[in-house]
Structures are given as C-alpha cells and as structure tokens.
Design a protein around this motif. Structure first.
Motif, PDB file in Angstrom:
ATOM      1  N   ASN A 190       0.823  -1.207   0.000  1.00  0.00           N
ATOM      2  CA  ASN A 190       0.000   0.000   0.000  1.00  0.00           C
ATOM      3  C   ASN A 190       0.856   1.257   0.000  1.00  0.00           C
ATOM      4  N   ALA A 191       1.962   1.240   0.762  1.00  0.00           N
ATOM      5  CA  ALA A 191       2.833   2.413   0.791  1.00  0.00           C
ATOM      6  C   ALA A 191       3.465   2.657  -0.572  1.00  0.00           C
ATOM      7  N   THR A 192       3.901   1.584  -1.234  1.00  0.00           N
ATOM      8  CA  THR A 192       4.510   1.745  -2.560  1.00  0.00           C
ATOM      9  C   THR A 192       3.499   2.288  -3.562  1.00  0.00           C
ATOM     10  N   VAL A 193       2.289   1.734  -3.544  1.00  0.00           N
ATOM     11  CA  VAL A 193       1.254   2.199  -4.474  1.00  0.00           C
ATOM     12  C   VAL A 193       0.875   3.653  -4.180  1.00  0.00           C
ATOM     13  N   SER A 194       0.763   3.996  -2.887  1.00  0.00           N
ATOM     14  CA  SER A 194       0.419   5.381  -2.540  1.00  0.00           C
ATOM     15  C   SER A 194       1.509   6.345  -2.971  1.00  0.00           C
ATOM     16  N   ARG A 195       2.780   5.931  -2.782  1.00  0.00           N
ATOM     17  CA  ARG A 195       3.885   6.798  -3.178  1.00  0.00           C
ATOM     18  C   ARG A 195       3.901   7.004  -4.696  1.00  0.00           C
ATOM     19  N   LEU A 196       3.660   5.928  -5.434  1.00  0.00           N
ATOM     20  CA  LEU A 196       3.618   6.054  -6.891  1.00  0.00           C
ATOM     21  C   LEU A 196       2.455   6.945  -7.329  1.00  0.00           C
ATOM     22  N   THR A 197       1.302   6.786  -6.671  1.00  0.00           N
ATOM     23  CA  THR A 197       0.144   7.624  -7.014  1.00  0.00           C
ATOM     24  C   THR A 197       0.451   9.100  -6.772  1.00  0.00           C
ATOM     25  N   LEU A 198       1.084   9.408  -5.632  1.00  0.00           N
ATOM     26  CA  LEU A 198       1.429  10.785  -5.330  1.00  0.00           C
ATOM     27  C   LEU A 198       2.409  11.343  -6.357  1.00  0.00           C
ATOM     28  N   VAL A 199       3.412  10.538  -6.714  1.00  0.00           N
ATOM     29  CA  VAL A 199       4.385  10.999  -7.698  1.00  0.00           C
ATOM     30  C   VAL A 199       3.723  11.261  -9.040  1.00  0.00           C
ATOM     31  N   ILE A 200       2.845  10.365  -9.456  1.00  0.00           N
ATOM     32  CA  ILE A 200       2.171  10.539 -10.753  1.00  0.00           C
ATOM     33  C   ILE A 200       1.293  11.790 -10.740  1.00  0.00           C
ATOM     34  N   VAL A 201       0.572  12.012  -9.625  1.00  0.00           N
ATOM     35  CA  VAL A 201      -0.295  13.198  -9.533  1.00  0.00           C
ATOM     36  C   VAL A 201       0.526  14.475  -9.599  1.00  0.00           C
ATOM     37  N   LEU A 202       1.624  14.525  -8.829  1.00  0.00           N
ATOM     38  CA  LEU A 202       2.442  15.730  -8.829  1.00  0.00           C
ATOM     39  C   LEU A 202       3.091  15.968 -10.189  1.00  0.00           C
ATOM     40  N   VAL A 203       3.620  14.899 -10.793  1.00  0.00           N
ATOM     41  CA  VAL A 203       4.253  15.057 -12.104  1.00  0.00           C
ATOM     42  C   VAL A 203       3.226  15.462 -13.149  1.00  0.00           C
ATOM     43  N   THR A 204       2.006  14.882 -13.072  1.00  0.00           N
ATOM     44  CA  THR A 204       0.961  15.235 -14.044  1.00  0.00           C
ATOM     45  C   THR A 204       0.547  16.693 -13.904  1.00  0.00           C
ATOM     46  N   LEU A 205       0.369  17.149 -12.649  1.00  0.00           N
ATOM     47  CA  LEU A 205      -0.002  18.554 -12.439  1.00  0.00           C
ATOM     48  C   LEU A 205       1.085  19.488 -12.945  1.00  0.00           C
ATOM     49  N   ALA A 206       2.339  19.159 -12.627  1.00  0.00           N
ATOM     50  CA  ALA A 206       3.435  19.999 -13.119  1.00  0.00           C
ATOM     51  C   ALA A 206       3.483  19.995 -14.645  1.00  0.00           C
ATOM     52  N   GLY A 207       3.249  18.809 -15.231  1.00  0.00           N
ATOM     53  CA  GLY A 207       3.236  18.728 -16.691  1.00  0.00           C
ATOM     54  C   GLY A 207       2.101  19.516 -17.305  1.00  0.00           C
ATOM     55  N   LEU A 208       0.924  19.522 -16.640  1.00  0.00           N
ATOM     56  CA  LEU A 208      -0.217  20.280 -17.169  1.00  0.00           C
ATOM     57  C   LEU A 208       0.061  21.781 -17.103  1.00  0.00           C
ATOM     58  N   VAL A 209       0.668  22.234 -15.986  1.00  0.00           N
ATOM     59  CA  VAL A 209       1.002  23.657 -15.890  1.00  0.00           C
ATOM     60  C   VAL A 209       2.005  24.043 -16.971  1.00  0.00           C
ATOM     61  N   PHE A 210       3.020  23.204 -17.155  1.00  0.00           N
ATOM     62  CA  PHE A 210       4.009  23.482 -18.195  1.00  0.00           C
ATOM     63  C   PHE A 210       3.365  23.438 -19.580  1.00  0.00           C
ATOM     64  N   ALA A 211       2.479  22.437 -19.800  1.00  0.00           N
ATOM     65  CA  ALA A 211       1.807  22.339 -21.102  1.00  0.00           C
ATOM     66  C   ALA A 211       0.902  23.540 -21.353  1.00  0.00           C
ATOM     67  N   PHE A 212       0.244  24.031 -20.286  1.00  0.00           N
ATOM     68  CA  PHE A 212      -0.613  25.200 -20.440  1.00  0.00           C
ATOM     69  C   PHE A 212       0.204  26.421 -20.858  1.00  0.00           C
ATOM     70  N   LEU A 213       1.314  26.641 -20.165  1.00  0.00           N
ATOM     71  CA  LEU A 213       2.149  27.793 -20.504  1.00  0.00           C
ATOM     72  C   LEU A 213       2.731  27.663 -21.904  1.00  0.00           C
ATOM     73  N   LEU A 214       3.235  26.462 -22.225  1.00  0.00           N
ATOM     74  CA  LEU A 214       3.824  26.258 -23.545  1.00  0.00           C
ATOM     75  C   LEU A 214       2.774  26.375 -24.650  1.00  0.00           C
ATOM     76  N   ALA A 215       1.583  25.769 -24.418  1.00  0.00           N
ATOM     77  CA  ALA A 215       0.525  25.845 -25.428  1.00  0.00           C
ATOM     78  C   ALA A 215       0.056  27.283 -25.612  1.00  0.00           C
ATOM     79  N   SER A 216      -0.008  28.061 -24.508  1.00  0.00           N
ATOM     80  CA  SER A 216      -0.427  29.459 -24.635  1.00  0.00           C
ATOM     81  C   SER A 216       0.540  30.239 -25.504  1.00  0.00           C
TER      82      SER A 216
END
Length: 525
Positions: A190-216
């Motif tokens: 459970n700890a490994t899965v939770s850690r991976l989920t957190l990493v994916i969420v943070l990386v996805t959010l950072a990627g969306l912010v970067f994609a928004f700025l780049l796309a703009s």
C-alpha cells in the motif's frame, strides 16, 4: 425586474453580483485550443497514471501472494511436525518461527470456533545480531473474518484490526483437524502504491502547468497571422465606403498570404476580395462623378433658358394689346411651370454641388432667428395650420451656412404644411443638449407610412395619399435637408406614427469663443 437571487445568479458581499463564465462557444479560438490541449493531456495523464498504479499494484500483490503461499506451506509443515495428529497445544510460536518466515508474518491456529494464541514476528531490534532469531509477539486481532476464512490456501485480504491493519492471509487444514492461518502485511504494498500515485499526480499537475504555458505561447504565436488578418478586416470595416472618394489601400501583409498555410489562404483570398471591392468602388465613384457632373452642368445650362421662358411669358402677358383669354391662360401656365422647373433645377444644382463636396460658409449662425423667420414664412404660406414656436430662453448658435440652414428649416416646415391637412398643429422646437443643437419639427397629422420612412430622404421619394405629393412637390426637399445637415456635421432623423410625426435635426454647437452678440427673438403673434 428579476433579482439576482430569483435568477439563480450567485452574489457576493454587499449584494455584489459575481461574474458569470462565458459559454464555451463564445471563447476565443486561442483559449479553446489551449483548453483542449490541456484537457487531452490531463486525460492522457490520468489514464497512464491509473494504468501504471493498477499494474504495479497487481504485480506487488502477485509477488506477495507467492510469498504468502510459501510461508503457508512452511507453517503447515511446522504445525504438522509440532502437533502431528494430537490436539493443538499452546505452542503456536514455532509456526511463525520456522526458518524462512519473514518479519511481520502473522500466524494463528484455528481450532473449531477458537483462534489459539495469534502471534506475529516482530521486527528485529537494531541492537540484535542478524543471526539472532526474531521474537514473536502475541497480538489482538479481529476474529470474525478469520473464523469464516475458507481453508483452501487461496490468499485473501482481511483487515486484522487497528493494530495490524490489512493483511494478505490464507488458511489450510492440519492433520489433527485444526487449521493454520498465515498472513503477510499489505503495508509495504500500500505504501509503494500510494507513493507512486502521489508521484504521478504531482508530475501530471506539473506537466499540465508546463503544457498550459507552452501551449499558450505556441498558440499565441500561431494565431498572430490570423489576428493580423482580423485587424485588417476590422480596419476596412471602419472605412466610409458608402460615400466620398474611396481609397481602399488597406491589405493583409504579404507575410500572411502564403497559400501553403490555412491562414495564408485566408489572407490571400481577403486581399483578392479587397481588390475586387476597390475596383467596384472606383467604378461606382467614376459613374457617380459623371452623373453629378452631368446634373450640375445640365442644371446650370437650364437656368438661362428657363429664365428666358419666364421672362417672355411675363412680357407677353403684360403686352398693351389685349390677348384672348385662352392665350392668357396658356401663358400663365407656361410661366407657372417654368417657375416650378426653375425650382427643381435649383434644387438639383444644390444637391450636385453638395455631392461634389463644395465648401459651405462657416460663420456663426443664430438658429433662434432662423427658426423665427422660417416659421413666419410658413405661417404666411399656410394660414390654415396651427403654428407653434418652442424656443429656449438663451439663443442657440452654430457655425455654418446661414442660407442653407434657413433652407433646411423652410423645407421641413413646408413638408409639414404641404403633406398635412388644414388645422394640423405644427410645432417647431429648438434646444441645446450637451454640445449639440437640436431642432424638431413635429405635427399631429396622419403620419408617414412605415414602409416609406426608410427611403424618405432619398431623392424624388414619393409618399401615398396619407401625405399626398400631388401638390407640386419635387421630392427633393428632404434630400436637400439631409445633404445640408450632413455637410454641417449633423444628422436628421424622423419618427412617425398616425397622429405624431417628428423630424429631428442635430448640429454641432458653435465653440464658446465664436459667440457673437445675438438678438433675442420675439414670438410670432
């Protein structure tokens, strides 16, 4: 009026109405493209993250189940060796202490409806030698789920209570009729899965912010040619193409007319369209100039013979020789029609000169005096009408051509007199509103048909019997009114319905420093 609360609109503090989001279809193309790109990346990131989490969780669960199966086999062999076919004794610790069992292994003997001495291998103390056995601990557990656990060796997830948490457990029967239950903790999985989920969420959010700025930035750069095309179209839309000299020199920049791109094709097509429009406007302008020149020349040339006709007719009627009555009548008709034709020629010549843009006189003009004089003349020409004058206490002054403005007032009053029956009340008003002088001529006559109002100021416009034109009107009076008013930088409008017709003329007021000593007009008796 419906309140914001009744309309379901959210409100802020102090009754302030919160802004509403515009519907998606009214967003700019740039905003929609950026939103769609970010939304697609968000969906893609969510799908990839979900698949990755479930794949990792499935892999870790399969590996844990394999470890649990091995631990269960070791526990079963240890229990059979310790107890054989004898009734279960109190020593359950030997099951979880069997060599190969990992830290955190849970074990318990199920005998009938009882669970005997549940134990768990504690983690090795830091000061303990790696070769020293790990001491088991007795722990409290939730017994209900374990008592109903099938003895089929199939791993299942069970919550053993707040102390232990979730475990992956399995049970098998022993030779003495009891069952041994072995479990491995799910905390690491459970700890490994939770850690991976957190990493994916943070990386996805950072990627969306970067994609928004780049796309703009990218979309803004990509849309600049289209914005320049739109700017050119807006600039053309503000040009006065309906009158005057037409100089349609605005074009889309050459860099935005590359036909290998979509925007370039639009820009190129727009330039070609502007070229066609410019050619058409030039041809129209040339044709109008020819017609205006012809009308001006013809009007000018007709003035002399018409004056001669009127002179000879009047001279013949005043001859000392007695003329027959029919000849006298014919000469009177010739003189009358010559006078009417002279008025028509003068009106045409005035319109032609105004169309050519000839400069009018620019002198201070007191509209109060002009309106008093014009109404006096109208009263003399139409005594059967009721004439009312509505003037302000202070004189109203504009800068313009006094004879032409006097002609505007005369034409409006003559229009009301000629096209309304006797007894009609005609009110001429004057007032100042801001930096504009407003002249109104209102009557309570039969009104102007709605279908005629759109073309009322066109040349040779004719109405129906409600405002009969069979009184010698040339149909140029209101056209002259509009042309003169526009030449002075003003405008003329009409609002009419049965029982009320109001012509309104607005003109720029004279600057304060151009005011002269004005005479206060006396009302008409």
């Amino acid at each position: 009026m419906t309140s914001a609360r009744e309309a379901g609109a959210p409100t802020g503090g102090a009754g302030r109405r919160l802004p509403r989001l515009r519907p998606f279809r009214s967003w700019t193309l740039r905003s929609r493209v950026v939103l769609v790109v970010v939304a697609m990346l968000a969906v893609l990131g969510a799908v990839i993250g979900t698949v990755s989490v479930f794949a990792l969780q499935n892999y870790l669960m399969q590996r844990l189940d394999g470890q649990l199966t091995s631990a269960l086999e070791r526990g079963q062999h240890a229990a059979d060796r310790i107890y054989g076919d004898q009734p279960t004794g109190p020593d359950v610790i030997g099951i979880v202490q069997t060599p190969g069992q990992q830290t955190g292994t849970f074990g318990v003997i199920r005998s009938g409806e009882m669970l005997l001495y549940p134990v768990i291998l504690s983690e090795r103390p830091k000061t303990t030698s790696p070769d020293q056995p790990v001491a088991p601990q007795r722990v409290p557990i939730a017994t209900t789920a374990l008592l109903s656990l099938p003895s089929d060796g199939h791993p299942r997830t069970i919550d053993l209570g707040p102390t232990l948490g979730e475990y992956r457990v399995a049970a098998v029967d022993l030779t003495n009729g009891d069952s041994v239950i072995i479990g491995l903790p799910l905390s690491d999985v459970n700890a490994t899965v939770s850690r991976l989920t957190l990493v994916i969420v943070l990386v996805t959010l950072a990627g969306l912010v970067f994609a928004f700025l780049l796309a703009s930035v990218v979309v803004r750069l990509a849309m600049r040619p289209l914005e320049r095309v739109a700017g050119t179209a807006e600039q053309v839309s503000k040009l006065p193409l309906d009158r005057g000299d037409v100089a349609l020199a605005v074009r889309v920049p050459e860099a935005d007319t590359d036909e290998h791109t979509e925007v370039g094709r639009v820009g190129s097509a727009f330039n070609r369209m502007l070229g066609h429009v410019a050619s058409a406007l030039t041809a129209r302008q040339a044709s109008e100039q020819k017609v205006r020149r012809f009308v001006a020349d013809a009007s000018h040339e007709l003035r002399t013979p018409l004056a001669s006709i009127r002179g000879y007719a009047e001279l013949t009627r005043r001859s000392p020789h007695e003329l027959p009555s029919d000849v006298t009548h014919s000469l009177g008709r010739i003189e009358s029609e010559a006078t009417r034709m002279t008025s028509l020629v003068e009106d045409l010549l005035l319109l032609a000169r105004l169309d050519e843009g000839r400069e009018l006189d620019r002198d201070p003009v007191d509209l109060t005096l002009l309106l008093v004089d014009a109404l006096s003349d109208a009263h003399a020409a139409g005594p059967g009408h009721e004439w009312v004058l509505d003037l302000p206490e202070e004189p109203v002054e504009v800068v313009g051509d006094a004879p032409r403005l006097h002609q505007v007032l005369m034409n409006l009053l003559a229009n009301a007199r000629v096209h309304t029956p006797e007894g009609t009340k005609v009110t001429a008003g004057l007032r100042a509103e801001g930096d504009r002088a407003v002249v109104t001529v209102a009557d309570d006559g039969p009104g102007i048909p709605e279908e005629l109002q759109a073309s009322l100021f066109e040349r040779f416009a004719r109405g129906d019997s409600s405002r009969n034109r069979a009184t010698g009107s040339t149909g140029l009076g209101l056209a002259i009114v509009q042309a003169v008013v526009q030449a002075h930088g003003g405008e003329v409008t009409v609002v009419s319905e049965p029982g009320s017709t109001v012509f309104t003329v607005t003109l720029p007021l004279a600057p304060a420093d151009s005011s002269a000593d004005l005479l206060t007009a006396a009302p008409i008796p």
